[in-house]
Scaffold this motif. Structure first.
Motif, PDB file in Angstrom:
ATOM      1  N   GLY A  37      11.112 -27.774  -2.952  1.00 26.48           N
ATOM      2  CA  GLY A  37      10.558 -26.441  -3.038  1.00 26.48           C
ATOM      3  C   GLY A  37      11.386 -25.510  -3.911  1.00 26.48           C
ATOM      4  N   TRP A  38      10.713 -24.477  -4.412  1.00 26.05           N
ATOM      5  CA  TRP A  38      11.378 -23.362  -5.093  1.00 26.05           C
ATOM      6  C   TRP A  38      11.258 -22.130  -4.202  1.00 26.05           C
ATOM      7  CZ3 TRP A  38      14.404 -23.301  -9.303  1.00 26.05           C
ATOM      8  CH2 TRP A  38      14.315 -24.356 -10.211  1.00 26.05           C
ATOM      9  N   TYR A  39      12.377 -21.446  -4.012  1.00 27.84           N
ATOM     10  CA  TYR A  39      12.428 -20.200  -3.266  1.00 27.84           C
ATOM     11  C   TYR A  39      12.990 -19.109  -4.168  1.00 27.84           C
ATOM     12  CZ  TYR A  39      11.810 -22.781   1.140  1.00 27.84           C
ATOM     13  OH  TYR A  39      11.322 -23.557   2.157  1.00 27.84           O
ATOM     14  N   ARG A  47      14.843 -14.397   1.634  1.00 26.47           N
ATOM     15  CA  ARG A  47      14.454 -15.497   0.767  1.00 26.47           C
ATOM     16  C   ARG A  47      13.029 -15.933   1.140  1.00 26.47           C
ATOM     17  NH1 ARG A  47      18.860 -20.108  -0.395  1.00 26.47           N
ATOM     18  NH2 ARG A  47      19.996 -18.164  -0.744  1.00 26.47           N
ATOM     19  N   GLU A  48      12.212 -16.170   0.121  1.00 22.15           N
ATOM     20  CA  GLU A  48      10.832 -16.549   0.367  1.00 22.15           C
ATOM     21  C   GLU A  48      10.463 -17.780  -0.440  1.00 22.15           C
ATOM     22  OE1 GLU A  48       8.056 -13.556  -0.935  1.00 22.15           O
ATOM     23  OE2 GLU A  48       8.823 -13.517  -2.975  1.00 22.15           O
ATOM     24  N   LEU A  49       9.515 -18.555   0.130  1.00 18.65           N
ATOM     25  CA  LEU A  49       9.021 -19.744  -0.552  1.00 18.65           C
ATOM     26  C   LEU A  49       8.092 -19.326  -1.690  1.00 18.65           C
ATOM     27  CD1 LEU A  49       8.688 -22.864  -0.673  1.00 18.65           C
ATOM     28  CD2 LEU A  49       6.760 -22.578   0.893  1.00 18.65           C
ATOM     29  N   HIS A  61       1.428 -22.999  -3.567  1.00 22.96           N
ATOM     30  CA  HIS A  61       2.004 -21.837  -4.224  1.00 22.96           C
ATOM     31  C   HIS A  61       1.764 -20.591  -3.378  1.00 22.96           C
ATOM     32  CE1 HIS A  61       1.402 -24.717  -7.510  1.00 22.96           C
ATOM     33  NE2 HIS A  61       2.417 -24.111  -8.108  1.00 22.96           N
ATOM     34  N   ALA A  62       2.751 -19.731  -3.321  1.00 22.90           N
ATOM     35  CA  ALA A  62       2.590 -18.468  -2.606  1.00 22.90           C
ATOM     36  C   ALA A  62       1.468 -17.658  -3.252  1.00 22.90           C
ATOM     37  CB  ALA A  62       3.897 -17.676  -2.640  1.00 22.90           C
ATOM     38  N   ASP A  63       0.791 -16.876  -2.443  1.00 18.94           N
ATOM     39  CA  ASP A  63      -0.323 -16.078  -2.956  1.00 18.94           C
ATOM     40  C   ASP A  63       0.118 -15.167  -4.101  1.00 18.94           C
ATOM     41  OD1 ASP A  63      -1.984 -15.575   0.261  1.00 18.94           O
ATOM     42  OD2 ASP A  63      -2.063 -17.220  -1.182  1.00 18.94           O
ATOM     43  N   SER A  64       1.341 -14.677  -4.025  1.00 19.57           N
ATOM     44  CA  SER A  64       1.826 -13.738  -5.032  1.00 19.57           C
ATOM     45  C   SER A  64       2.007 -14.359  -6.409  1.00 19.57           C
ATOM     46  CB  SER A  64       3.146 -13.114  -4.574  1.00 19.57           C
ATOM     47  OG  SER A  64       4.116 -14.129  -4.358  1.00 19.57           O
ATOM     48  N   VAL A  65       2.048 -15.688  -6.480  1.00 15.86           N
ATOM     49  CA  VAL A  65       2.275 -16.349  -7.772  1.00 15.86           C
ATOM     50  C   VAL A  65       1.133 -17.272  -8.173  1.00 15.86           C
ATOM     51  CG1 VAL A  65       4.771 -16.231  -7.372  1.00 15.86           C
ATOM     52  CG2 VAL A  65       3.530 -18.362  -6.883  1.00 15.86           C
ATOM     53  N   LYS A  66       0.132 -17.412  -7.325  1.00 18.01           N
ATOM     54  CA  LYS A  66      -0.980 -18.309  -7.641  1.00 18.01           C
ATOM     55  C   LYS A  66      -1.653 -17.889  -8.939  1.00 18.01           C
ATOM     56  CE  LYS A  66      -2.344 -20.116  -3.133  1.00 18.01           C
ATOM     57  NZ  LYS A  66      -3.294 -20.050  -2.005  1.00 18.01           N
ATOM     58  N   ASN A  98      15.238 -26.293  -3.411  1.00 18.60           N
ATOM     59  CA  ASN A  98      15.551 -26.746  -2.060  1.00 18.60           C
ATOM     60  C   ASN A  98      15.035 -28.146  -1.787  1.00 18.60           C
ATOM     61  OD1 ASN A  98      14.135 -26.741   0.990  1.00 18.60           O
ATOM     62  ND2 ASN A  98      16.289 -26.154   0.918  1.00 18.60           N
ATOM     63  N   LEU A  99      15.894 -28.957  -1.171  1.00 21.52           N
ATOM     64  CA  LEU A  99      15.506 -30.290  -0.711  1.00 21.52           C
ATOM     65  C   LEU A  99      15.933 -30.380   0.751  1.00 21.52           C
ATOM     66  CD1 LEU A  99      14.523 -33.215  -1.231  1.00 21.52           C
ATOM     67  CD2 LEU A  99      16.866 -33.771  -1.911  1.00 21.52           C
TER      68      LEU A  99
END
Length: 126
Positions: A37-39, A47-49, A61-66, A98-99
């Motif tokens: 993942g990218w946060y 911190r947000e996904l 994908h988060a709604d903010s970046v879709k 993140n892993l």
């Protein structure tokens, strides 16, 4: 030991693009078998996904970046990418890869941790 190294951040004007890379130092078998993942974390915020990709290539994908950001992976290079287009000032943050191997019970206990990179700064000017 598992290490994640991000690169590709920088300063860009609103509307511009950047591509972040995350190289994961772990066996190819482990990398291919797990989601990554990218946060991001902006000053004063939690911190947000941003996006994640499963071992099978399913993305979230988060709604903010879709529609603007795209996560992908190259299993031959143990690398995950985040293509960021149409950047906005509110995308300014430190971006982390993140892993999370904590619940991968196929692995030895010594591997089962939650691993983060050092982060890469993305700054979008208006």
């Amino acid at each position: 030991q598992v290490q994640l190294v991000e690169s590709g951040g920088g300063l860009v004007q609103a509307g511009g693009s950047l591509r972040l890379s995350c190289v994961v130092s772990v066996s190819g078998t482990i990398f291919r078998s797990n989601a990554v993942g990218w946060y991001r974390q902006a000053p004063g915020k939690q911190r947000e996904l941003v996006a994640s990709i499963t071992r099978g290539g399913t993305t979230n994908h988060a709604d903010s970046v879709k529609g603007r950001f795209t996560i992908s992976r190259d299993n031959a290079r143990n690398t995950v990418y985040l293509q960021m287009n149409s950047l906005k000032p509110e995308d300014t943050a430190v971006y982390y890869c993140n892993l999370d191997l904590r619940t991968n019970y196929d692995l030895p206990t010594s591997y089962r941790g939650n691993y983060w990179g050092q982060g890469t700064q993305v700054t979008v000017s208006s």
